[in-house]
Design a protein around this motif. Structure first.
Motif, PDB file in Angstrom:
ATOM      1  N   PHE A  31     -19.354   9.286  49.122  1.00 24.63           N
ATOM      2  CA  PHE A  31     -19.898   9.458  47.783  1.00 24.63           C
ATOM      3  C   PHE A  31     -19.490   8.233  46.965  1.00 24.63           C
ATOM      4  CE2 PHE A  31     -20.597  12.830  44.191  1.00 24.63           C
ATOM      5  CZ  PHE A  31     -21.553  12.004  43.629  1.00 24.63           C
ATOM      6  N   PRO A  32     -20.285   7.146  47.070  1.00 26.69           N
ATOM      7  CA  PRO A  32     -19.929   5.917  46.358  1.00 26.69           C
ATOM      8  C   PRO A  32     -19.875   6.140  44.842  1.00 26.69           C
ATOM      9  CG  PRO A  32     -21.691   5.519  47.946  1.00 26.69           C
ATOM     10  CD  PRO A  32     -21.532   6.998  47.844  1.00 26.69           C
ATOM     11  N   VAL A  33     -19.093   5.332  44.170  1.00 22.09           N
ATOM     12  CA  VAL A  33     -18.963   5.396  42.711  1.00 22.09           C
ATOM     13  C   VAL A  33     -19.631   4.151  42.130  1.00 22.09           C
ATOM     14  CG1 VAL A  33     -17.336   5.286  40.786  1.00 22.09           C
ATOM     15  CG2 VAL A  33     -16.813   6.699  42.792  1.00 22.09           C
ATOM     16  N   LEU A  34     -20.511   4.351  41.165  1.00 18.27           N
ATOM     17  CA  LEU A  34     -21.196   3.216  40.540  1.00 18.27           C
ATOM     18  C   LEU A  34     -21.309   3.414  39.043  1.00 18.27           C
ATOM     19  CD1 LEU A  34     -23.465   3.066  43.415  1.00 18.27           C
ATOM     20  CD2 LEU A  34     -23.416   0.975  42.091  1.00 18.27           C
ATOM     21  N   HIS A  35     -20.820   2.474  38.296  1.00 13.79           N
ATOM     22  CA  HIS A  35     -21.050   2.480  36.851  1.00 13.79           C
ATOM     23  C   HIS A  35     -20.576   1.160  36.276  1.00 13.79           C
ATOM     24  CE1 HIS A  35     -16.981   4.278  37.421  1.00 13.79           C
ATOM     25  NE2 HIS A  35     -16.671   3.347  36.538  1.00 13.79           N
ATOM     26  N   TYR A  36     -20.952   0.919  35.026  1.00 15.82           N
ATOM     27  CA  TYR A  36     -20.479  -0.249  34.315  1.00 15.82           C
ATOM     28  C   TYR A  36     -19.272   0.160  33.466  1.00 15.82           C
ATOM     29  CZ  TYR A  36     -20.135  -3.992  30.978  1.00 15.82           C
ATOM     30  OH  TYR A  36     -19.651  -5.011  30.218  1.00 15.82           O
ATOM     31  N   GLY A  37     -18.204  -0.614  33.504  1.00 13.84           N
ATOM     32  CA  GLY A  37     -17.079  -0.402  32.596  1.00 13.84           C
ATOM     33  C   GLY A  37     -16.039   0.573  33.103  1.00 13.84           C
ATOM     34  N   HIS A  80     -30.395   9.825  45.348  1.00 13.77           N
ATOM     35  CA  HIS A  80     -30.908   8.528  45.790  1.00 13.77           C
ATOM     36  C   HIS A  80     -30.486   7.451  44.794  1.00 13.77           C
ATOM     37  CE1 HIS A  80     -33.142  10.845  48.660  1.00 13.77           C
ATOM     38  NE2 HIS A  80     -33.816  11.483  47.713  1.00 13.77           N
ATOM     39  N   CYS A  81     -29.621   6.563  45.243  1.00 13.36           N
ATOM     40  CA  CYS A  81     -29.130   5.493  44.366  1.00 13.36           C
ATOM     41  C   CYS A  81     -29.993   4.259  44.547  1.00 13.36           C
ATOM     42  CB  CYS A  81     -27.674   5.177  44.677  1.00 13.36           C
ATOM     43  SG  CYS A  81     -27.040   3.845  43.648  1.00 13.36           S
ATOM     44  N   VAL A  82     -30.240   3.572  43.446  1.00 16.22           N
ATOM     45  CA  VAL A  82     -31.075   2.363  43.486  1.00 16.22           C
ATOM     46  C   VAL A  82     -30.437   1.271  44.349  1.00 16.22           C
ATOM     47  CG1 VAL A  82     -30.132   1.253  41.416  1.00 16.22           C
ATOM     48  CG2 VAL A  82     -32.549   0.911  42.021  1.00 16.22           C
ATOM     49  N   GLY A 122     -20.766   4.260  24.637  1.00 16.61           N
ATOM     50  CA  GLY A 122     -22.081   3.765  24.226  1.00 16.61           C
ATOM     51  C   GLY A 122     -23.114   3.639  25.320  1.00 16.61           C
ATOM     52  N   PHE A 123     -22.800   4.089  26.542  1.00 14.15           N
ATOM     53  CA  PHE A 123     -23.802   4.046  27.620  1.00 14.15           C
ATOM     54  C   PHE A 123     -24.948   5.006  27.306  1.00 14.15           C
ATOM     55  CE2 PHE A 123     -25.752   5.619  31.494  1.00 14.15           C
ATOM     56  CZ  PHE A 123     -25.968   4.463  32.214  1.00 14.15           C
ATOM     57  N   THR A 124     -26.184   4.560  27.564  1.00 16.92           N
ATOM     58  CA  THR A 124     -27.353   5.422  27.337  1.00 16.92           C
ATOM     59  C   THR A 124     -28.295   5.350  28.537  1.00 16.92           C
ATOM     60  OG1 THR A 124     -28.474   3.573  26.242  1.00 16.92           O
ATOM     61  CG2 THR A 124     -27.393   5.191  24.805  1.00 16.92           C
ATOM     62  N   GLU A 151     -14.179   9.711  38.129  1.00 15.93           N
ATOM     63  CA  GLU A 151     -15.108   8.591  38.366  1.00 15.93           C
ATOM     64  C   GLU A 151     -16.544   9.055  38.595  1.00 15.93           C
ATOM     65  OE1 GLU A 151     -12.467   9.424  40.140  1.00 15.93           O
ATOM     66  OE2 GLU A 151     -12.801   9.168  42.307  1.00 15.93           O
ATOM     67  N   HIS A 152     -16.739  10.351  38.845  1.00 19.13           N
ATOM     68  CA  HIS A 152     -18.105  10.867  38.985  1.00 19.13           C
ATOM     69  C   HIS A 152     -18.598  11.558  37.710  1.00 19.13           C
ATOM     70  CE1 HIS A 152     -18.803   9.748  43.122  1.00 19.13           C
ATOM     71  NE2 HIS A 152     -17.697  10.347  43.519  1.00 19.13           N
ATOM     72  N   GLY A 153     -17.817  11.441  36.622  1.00 19.42           N
ATOM     73  CA  GLY A 153     -18.350  11.897  35.337  1.00 19.42           C
ATOM     74  C   GLY A 153     -17.616  13.004  34.611  1.00 19.42           C
ATOM     75  N   LEU A 156     -18.479  16.185  32.158  1.00 23.37           N
ATOM     76  CA  LEU A 156     -19.891  16.570  32.238  1.00 23.37           C
ATOM     77  C   LEU A 156     -20.759  15.345  32.479  1.00 23.37           C
ATOM     78  CD1 LEU A 156     -22.026  18.907  31.727  1.00 23.37           C
ATOM     79  CD2 LEU A 156     -22.215  17.964  29.423  1.00 23.37           C
ATOM     80  N   ARG A 157     -21.751  15.507  33.356  1.00 22.73           N
ATOM     81  CA  ARG A 157     -22.696  14.421  33.596  1.00 22.73           C
ATOM     82  C   ARG A 157     -24.123  14.948  33.671  1.00 22.73           C
ATOM     83  NH1 ARG A 157     -22.291  11.671  39.301  1.00 22.73           N
ATOM     84  NH2 ARG A 157     -24.024  10.554  38.374  1.00 22.73           N
ATOM     85  N   GLY A 158     -25.076  14.097  33.352  1.00 28.33           N
ATOM     86  CA  GLY A 158     -26.445  14.360  33.739  1.00 28.33           C
ATOM     87  C   GLY A 158     -26.530  14.087  35.225  1.00 28.33           C
ATOM     88  N   LYS A 176     -30.413   7.775  36.548  1.00 32.50           N
ATOM     89  CA  LYS A 176     -31.020   8.507  35.436  1.00 32.50           C
ATOM     90  C   LYS A 176     -30.170   9.692  34.977  1.00 32.50           C
ATOM     91  CE  LYS A 176     -34.703   6.017  34.506  1.00 32.50           C
ATOM     92  NZ  LYS A 176     -34.972   5.474  33.151  1.00 32.50           N
ATOM     93  N   GLY A 177     -29.003   9.873  35.599  1.00 32.02           N
ATOM     94  CA  GLY A 177     -28.030  10.859  35.118  1.00 32.02           C
ATOM     95  C   GLY A 177     -26.809  10.143  34.564  1.00 32.02           C
ATOM     96  N   GLY A 178     -26.536  10.347  33.265  1.00 27.95           N
ATOM     97  CA  GLY A 178     -25.408   9.668  32.623  1.00 27.95           C
ATOM     98  C   GLY A 178     -24.104  10.411  32.879  1.00 27.95           C
ATOM     99  N   LYS A 179     -23.085   9.676  33.342  1.00 29.89           N
ATOM    100  CA  LYS A 179     -21.757  10.259  33.523  1.00 29.89           C
ATOM    101  C   LYS A 179     -21.035  10.271  32.167  1.00 29.89           C
ATOM    102  CE  LYS A 179     -20.605   7.363  37.013  1.00 29.89           C
ATOM    103  NZ  LYS A 179     -19.947   6.887  38.262  1.00 29.89           N
ATOM    104  N   TRP A 180     -20.100  11.184  31.999  1.00 27.03           N
ATOM    105  CA  TRP A 180     -19.315  11.315  30.751  1.00 27.03           C
ATOM    106  C   TRP A 180     -20.247  11.529  29.558  1.00 27.03           C
ATOM    107  CZ3 TRP A 180     -18.666   6.381  33.407  1.00 27.03           C
ATOM    108  CH2 TRP A 180     -17.849   6.506  34.528  1.00 27.03           C
ATOM    109  N   LEU A 181     -21.154  12.471  29.756  1.00 21.26           N
ATOM    110  CA  LEU A 181     -22.209  12.763  28.776  1.00 21.26           C
ATOM    111  C   LEU A 181     -21.630  13.391  27.504  1.00 21.26           C
ATOM    112  CD1 LEU A 181     -25.321  12.881  28.383  1.00 21.26           C
ATOM    113  CD2 LEU A 181     -25.262  15.134  29.450  1.00 21.26           C
ATOM    114  N   PHE A 194     -29.233   1.688  28.919  1.00 19.20           N
ATOM    115  CA  PHE A 194     -28.354   0.573  29.307  1.00 19.20           C
ATOM    116  C   PHE A 194     -28.897  -0.203  30.502  1.00 19.20           C
ATOM    117  CE2 PHE A 194     -24.898  -1.182  31.823  1.00 19.20           C
ATOM    118  CZ  PHE A 194     -24.164  -1.883  30.886  1.00 19.20           C
ATOM    119  N   TRP A 195     -29.145   0.485  31.622  1.00 20.92           N
ATOM    120  CA  TRP A 195     -29.612  -0.213  32.820  1.00 20.92           C
ATOM    121  C   TRP A 195     -31.063  -0.655  32.666  1.00 20.92           C
ATOM    122  CZ3 TRP A 195     -26.094  -2.240  35.579  1.00 20.92           C
ATOM    123  CH2 TRP A 195     -24.873  -1.586  35.783  1.00 20.92           C
ATOM    124  N   GLU A 196     -31.835   0.117  31.902  1.00 22.00           N
ATOM    125  CA  GLU A 196     -33.240  -0.232  31.666  1.00 22.00           C
ATOM    126  C   GLU A 196     -33.319  -1.531  30.867  1.00 22.00           C
ATOM    127  OE1 GLU A 196     -31.866   2.701  31.122  1.00 22.00           O
ATOM    128  OE2 GLU A 196     -32.808   3.991  32.619  1.00 22.00           O
TER     129      GLU A 196
END
Ligand SMILES: Nc1nc2c(c(=O)[nH]1)N[C@H]1C(S)=C(S)[C@@H](COP(=O)(O)O)O[C@H]1N2
Ligand SMILES: [Mo]
Length: 217
Positions: A31-37, A80-82, A122-124, A151-153, A156-158, A176-181, A194-196
């Motif tokens: 279960f890889p972890v991916l996010h900015y910051g 499915h991760c990009v 501020g992640f969106t 690290e997975h949110g 609560l996460r989307g 498309k699911g935000g962690k730490w919502l 953010f990523w968009e």
């Protein structure tokens, strides 16, 4: 090591045959972890809230106690991760936006068409509301029966996935699911998250491989 390699290949072949592996993806058992910051640290959840605002009839804010008393759904989803890994048959529990609407807890205004997930720091991330009302999106706070890992949110996460075996127009990449919502904002217009803004797709459909914004670069 070799056994794990063989196992992975066997499972990947199976999901491919079931037409559950989107183009350009490969199966992972991790279960890889991916996010900015940074990962936010919560000493306790006494000051945590989740707010629903924007184009709603009445703004609502839930404490952790209130939110975890709402009815939940348990869902099995393929992720499915990009970055090209897919993780299959993951088990989540959380609150479904459609249930809040059905029960009159949240009432959207007629012109609400999009929803922005606002997260810590501020992640969106943006989605059309119909993608969040489908059976492949959840406001998730348990994974495999346990509260989320930081690290997975946590807390609560989307969570955006795909219902196993059901190819749907609403299946989007995992980002498309935000962690730490922390809040959901309902809007009439689509607004890049953010990523968009960094060049990733606004729509992010996994079956038509919408990874990047074609016109962006
Ligand atoms: N708050 C926040 N949520 C985020 C991100 C982020 O940078 N910040 N990145 C997204 C991306 S790019 C992915 S692929 C998934 C990864 O989720 P995971 O770390 O649980 O695998 O989280 C998404 N949610
Ligand atoms: Mo990602």
């Amino acid at each position: 090591m070799f056994k794990e390699f063989e196992e992975r290949r066997k499972l990947e072949k199976a999901v491919k045959e079931q037409d559950r592996l989107p183009p350009g993806q490969s199966l992972t058992l991790k279960f890889p972890v991916l996010h900015y910051g940074a990962v936010p640290v919560y000493e306790n959840l006494s000051t945590w809230t989740l707010r629903f605002w924007g184009l709603v009839e009445e703004e609502k804010t839930f404490t952790w106690d209130e939110f975890t008393r709402l009815p939940t759904r348990t869902m099995t989803l393929d992720l499915h991760c990009v970055t090209r890994w897919s993780k299959f048959d993951t088990l989540w529990e959380g609150v479904h936006l459609q249930d809040l609407i059905n029960q009159g807890i949240i009432q959207l205004k007629p012109d609400a068409k999009y929803c922005i997930q606002h997260c810590e720091f501020g992640f969106t991330v943006n989605l059309p509301i119909e993608a969040m009302l489908a059976d492949n999106f959840l406001l998730a706070y348990r994974f495999a029966g346990e509260l989320l890992d930081p690290e997975h949110g946590y807390p609560l996460r989307g969570l955006m996935g795909a219902v196993p075996g059901k190819k749907a127009e609403t299946d989007r990449y995992l980002w498309k699911g935000g962690k730490w919502l922390r809040s959901l904002e309902f809007t009439a217009e689509d607004r890049a998250g953010f990523w968009e803004q960094a060049g990733y797709s606004m729509t992010a459909n996994v079956w038509s491989e919408e990874r990047y914004r074609r016109s962006f670069f």
